[in-house]
Design a protein around this motif. Structure first.
Motif, PDB file in Angstrom:
ATOM      1  N   ARG A   5       4.349   5.351  -5.828  1.00 57.63           N
ATOM      2  CA  ARG A   5       4.328   5.320  -7.294  1.00 57.63           C
ATOM      3  C   ARG A   5       3.238   6.214  -7.859  1.00 57.63           C
ATOM      4  NH1 ARG A   5       4.754  -0.331  -6.254  1.00 57.63           N
ATOM      5  NH2 ARG A   5       2.578  -0.613  -6.887  1.00 57.63           N
ATOM      6  N   ALA A   6       2.071   6.195  -7.241  1.00 56.69           N
ATOM      7  CA  ALA A   6       0.958   7.012  -7.746  1.00 56.69           C
ATOM      8  C   ALA A   6       1.268   8.503  -7.627  1.00 56.69           C
ATOM      9  CB  ALA A   6      -0.317   6.662  -6.985  1.00 56.69           C
ATOM     10  N   ARG A  11       0.831  -1.206   0.000  1.00 59.91           N
ATOM     11  CA  ARG A  11       0.000   0.000   0.000  1.00 59.91           C
ATOM     12  C   ARG A  11       0.865   1.256   0.000  1.00 59.91           C
ATOM     13  NH1 ARG A  11      -2.039   3.944   2.925  1.00 59.91           N
ATOM     14  NH2 ARG A  11      -0.688   3.403   4.675  1.00 59.91           N
ATOM     15  N   ARG A  12       1.902   1.258   0.812  1.00 61.25           N
ATOM     16  CA  ARG A  12       2.802   2.413   0.845  1.00 61.25           C
ATOM     17  C   ARG A  12       3.557   2.559  -0.482  1.00 61.25           C
ATOM     18  NH1 ARG A  12       4.096   4.404   6.041  1.00 61.25           N
ATOM     19  NH2 ARG A  12       2.989   3.319   7.709  1.00 61.25           N
ATOM     20  N   VAL A  55      -8.839   1.021  -0.964  1.00 62.09           N
ATOM     21  CA  VAL A  55      -9.068   2.469  -0.982  1.00 62.09           C
ATOM     22  C   VAL A  55      -7.854   3.191  -1.576  1.00 62.09           C
ATOM     23  CG1 VAL A  55      -9.398   4.495   0.480  1.00 62.09           C
ATOM     24  CG2 VAL A  55     -10.710   2.417   0.914  1.00 62.09           C
ATOM     25  N   GLN A  56      -6.645   2.714  -1.247  1.00 58.76           N
ATOM     26  CA  GLN A  56      -5.449   3.343  -1.797  1.00 58.76           C
ATOM     27  C   GLN A  56      -5.385   3.167  -3.318  1.00 58.76           C
ATOM     28  OE1 GLN A  56      -2.829   5.117   0.012  1.00 58.76           O
ATOM     29  NE2 GLN A  56      -2.692   5.704  -2.138  1.00 58.76           N
ATOM     30  N   ALA A  95      -5.496   6.333  -5.835  1.00 58.41           N
ATOM     31  CA  ALA A  95      -4.408   6.556  -6.783  1.00 58.41           C
ATOM     32  C   ALA A  95      -4.949   6.881  -8.171  1.00 58.41           C
ATOM     33  CB  ALA A  95      -3.506   5.318  -6.830  1.00 58.41           C
ATOM     34  N   PHE A  96      -5.999   6.187  -8.580  1.00 55.63           N
ATOM     35  CA  PHE A  96      -6.596   6.454  -9.891  1.00 55.63           C
ATOM     36  C   PHE A  96      -7.251   7.832  -9.903  1.00 55.63           C
ATOM     37  CE2 PHE A  96      -9.807   6.018 -13.221  1.00 55.63           C
ATOM     38  CZ  PHE A  96      -9.056   5.454 -14.241  1.00 55.63           C
ATOM     39  N   ARG A  97      -7.912   8.207  -8.802  1.00 54.50           N
ATOM     40  CA  ARG A  97      -8.570   9.527  -8.749  1.00 54.50           C
ATOM     41  C   ARG A  97      -7.547  10.652  -8.801  1.00 54.50           C
ATOM     42  NH1 ARG A  97     -11.709   6.846  -4.511  1.00 54.50           N
ATOM     43  NH2 ARG A  97     -13.833   6.437  -5.248  1.00 54.50           N
TER      44      ARG A  97
END
Length: 432
Positions: free
Chosen positions: A305-306, A299-300, A351-352, A356-358
């Motif tokens: 990356r995002a 997740r981190r 959720v992460q 990231a996509f949003r």
């Protein structure tokens, strides 16, 4: 007089002298550059360029106003010294408006002594390269010698003599040693002999190796000590050395039971440290067989990356951003091995992934996750997880390695049961 023109992303300074100095700073010596500037620019041009340079570059160096005889030469030296001492990233963009004011460079303006010195240095470096570097023939002889040594070493290993090389499926370029594809699992002959003395070891796979990483498995402390002893003797025979500072041992729990005291385990005379978790090939393994820590690690990593691609490619088109998201954010490392985790850790990862996509596409915070993935034709979190698990299952079933064959044939295995459950229902089962 020159002016500083500013835009949203850069500072543009229009000055012919500064444009010439900054452009020729790394290709000309100070003496030649100073001589050219004195010959082609007036005293007013030099004074204006000096004032403008000190205003454009954030420096702590005090500007000295030269007034005595020869002040033009000293002003040029101040400009060159400040240009060489300042970080190039702090410079604005120096441009020339009147190109006819830029001085030409010919042999009369260049210090030929400096050029001759550079040529002598270059000639000496070429002679050094010729003296120290090997020839093509010497390199080919060295390569043949190395291949011959490898052949002799393989023939002397009793384990390698008994293996048919035509049946091996070895990913040599990834560091594998024997058949299995992406990971090499093998039993060294020195480790295999330990089973003759340790009758409690019923399974022969007590050594899992990938490149220079090795894992020893034993049901008892005595068996583990015997395996380490065999490793030490093997390393001594083959002129190898284990890194004691990076070697650790872990005792897996049996439910909620775990021995609080374990006899000391030593490698090369140094006592190893006991840990409750360690990272093997990028995957966090814990003593309670849970995957919450590895999910938090991924997740981190996904957040890093995002944020990186969202910041660096914020001005790109939506299609480019979608390609970057598929390349950097859908490769959830070792997600197919997550079988025991809490609902909280799984939801945090989901959720992460959605956030990231949003962030990348600058979508509203509370927009529909399924809707935004469907509109962009991108796999959602559950779809990505199912594809990764299906790909892992296919590689395990296609492998001819005996250990992976056992995993693929055991339908009561936790991995097989979890991978199948992801495709049998829309919502994956969470084992708590």
């Amino acid at each position: 007089m020159a002016h500083t023109l500013k835009c949203n992303n850069c500072n543009i300074v229009v000055n012919e002298l500064l444009a010439f100095v900054i452009n020729k700073l790394h290709v000309m010596d100070d003496e030649s550059m100073s001589r050219i500037c004195l010959a082609f620019f007036t005293a007013q041009d030099i004074r204006t360029a000096k004032d403008l340079l000190f205003l454009s570059v954030p420096v702590r160096k005090r500007k000295i106003n030269r007034r005595r005889e020869g002040h033009q030469r000293r002003d040029i030296d101040d400009i060159i010294d400040l240009a060489r001492e300042t970080d190039p990233d702090k410079f604005p963009v120096f441009v020339a408006k009147d190109l006819h004011k830029l001085p030409p460079i010919d042999f009369d303006s260049v210090d030929l002594t400096s050029l001759l010195k550079d040529m002598v240095v270059l000639k000496n470096e070429l002679q050094t390269i010729k003296a120290r570097y090997v020839t093509q023939e010497q390199f080919e002889n060295l390569e043949k010698t190395a291949m011959e040594c490898r052949r002799i070493s393989n023939e002397s290993d009793p384990f390698y003599r008994n293996v048919s090389h035509s049946n091996l499926n070895v990913n040599v370029r990834r560091g594998a040693y024997l058949n299995s594809g992406p990971m090499g699992l093998h039993i060294s002959s020195s480790i295999e002999n330990a089973d003759e003395h340790n009758k409690t070891v019923l399974v022969c796979f007590n050594n899992i190796s990938y490149a220079d990483d090795m894992v020893l498995l034993s049901p008892s402390v005595g068996g583990l000590r015997l395996l380490i002893e065999r490793c030490e003797s093997y390393a001594l025979t083959h002129n190898l050395k284990y890194n004691v500072s990076k070697s650790e041992y872990m005792v897996f729990k049996a439910g909620s039971k775990c021995p609080s005291h374990v006899p000391p385990i030593r490698l090369n005379g140094v006592e190893l440290k006991r840990v409750s978790s360690f990272k093997y090939l990028g995957h966090l393994v814990t003593d309670d067989f849970r995957d919450d820590a590895d999910i938090e690690r991924e997740r981190r990593a996904l957040a890093v990356r995002a944020n990186m691609i969202a910041r660096r490619f914020s001005r790109c088109t939506a299609q480019v951003k979608l390609t970057l998201f598929r390349a950097f954010c859908t490769s959830l490392y070792t997600c197919s091995l997550w079988t025991r985790y809490t609902q909280r850790a799984f939801n945090a990862m989901r959720v992460q992934y959605n956030d990231a996509f949003r962030v990348l596409l600058r979508l509203p915070r509370y927009c529909s996750a399924s809707g935004m993935f469907a509109d962009a034709h991108v796999d959602g979190f559950h779809a990505t997880l199912r594809k990764r698990c299906a790909a892992t299952l296919r590689r395990v079933r296609d492998s001819r390695h005996s250990l992976l064959t056992v995993v693929a044939d055991r339908w009561d295995s936790g991995l097989i049961r979890h991978w199948s459950s992801l495709h049998l229902s829309l919502a994956p089962k969470i084992v708590v």
